[in-house]
Write a protein that holds these residues in place. Structure first.
Motif, PDB file in Angstrom:
ATOM      1  N   ALA A  51       0.834  -1.210   0.000  1.00 56.80           N
ATOM      2  CA  ALA A  51       0.000   0.000   0.000  1.00 56.80           C
ATOM      3  C   ALA A  51       0.864   1.254   0.000  1.00 56.80           C
ATOM      4  O   ALA A  51       1.814   1.369   0.774  1.00 56.80           O
TER       5      ALA A  51
ATOM      6  N   LEU B 195      -1.672  -1.571   9.215  1.00 50.91           N
ATOM      7  CA  LEU B 195      -1.645  -0.558   8.151  1.00 50.91           C
ATOM      8  C   LEU B 195      -1.500   0.851   8.713  1.00 50.91           C
ATOM      9  O   LEU B 195      -2.195   1.212   9.675  1.00 50.91           O
TER      10      LEU B 195
ATOM     11  N   ALA C 120      -4.646   4.785   3.065  1.00 50.20           N
ATOM     12  CA  ALA C 120      -3.309   4.502   3.576  1.00 50.20           C
ATOM     13  C   ALA C 120      -2.518   5.788   3.797  1.00 50.20           C
ATOM     14  O   ALA C 120      -2.599   6.723   3.000  1.00 50.20           O
TER      15      ALA C 120
END
Length: 131
Positions: free
Chosen positions: A18, A62, A127
């Motif tokens: 990501a 994340l 992200a």
């Protein structure tokens, strides 16, 4: 074999790859998946895995810049709304309509489908970066 964190190889791959601004959708079992949008289908049976369990696991791995939540979630599924807020504490949250969420899903890097059967159990994670 990985010892901790996400053990699902595809989820780990998506999170590792990501980039800043990429959209990752985590959705319930009924969220439509647009054509040509990659899907990681985790749904086993209705209710498994639960949306909030998957969100928590992904949020722990994340770097998240912002969270997009459908406005309908608070009214129709307040327990999901509360769970989203808990799992993403300290992260900017924006509210959009469910239709906008489905439309934005077309631009997502991936949609992660859970077995959740609670209405409006969907979220978009944008992200961020770790620096």
């Amino acid at each position: 074999m990985k010892k901790t964190g996400l053990l699902h190889a595809k989820l780990t791959e998506i999170i590792t790859a990501a980039g800043h601004g990429d959209l990752i959708v985590i959705g319930d079992a009924g969220l439509p998946v647009p054509a040509n949008t990659p899907l990681i289908d985790l749904a086993v049976v209705p209710g498994l895995p639960k949306f909030l369990d998957v969100l928590t696991a992904v949020a722990n791995e994340l770097a998240i810049e912002a969270v997009l939540i459908a406005a309908e979630t608070a009214n129709h599924s307040p327990e999901i709304q509360t769970g989203i807020e808990t799992a993403t504490q300290g992260i900017t949250k924006d509210t959009i309509s469910h239709e906008q969420l489905k439309d934005l899903s077309k631009t997502a890097k991936v949609i992660i489908r859970t077995g959740e059967c609670t209405p409006y159990a969907n979220v978009i994670l944008r992200a961020g970066v770790t620096f």
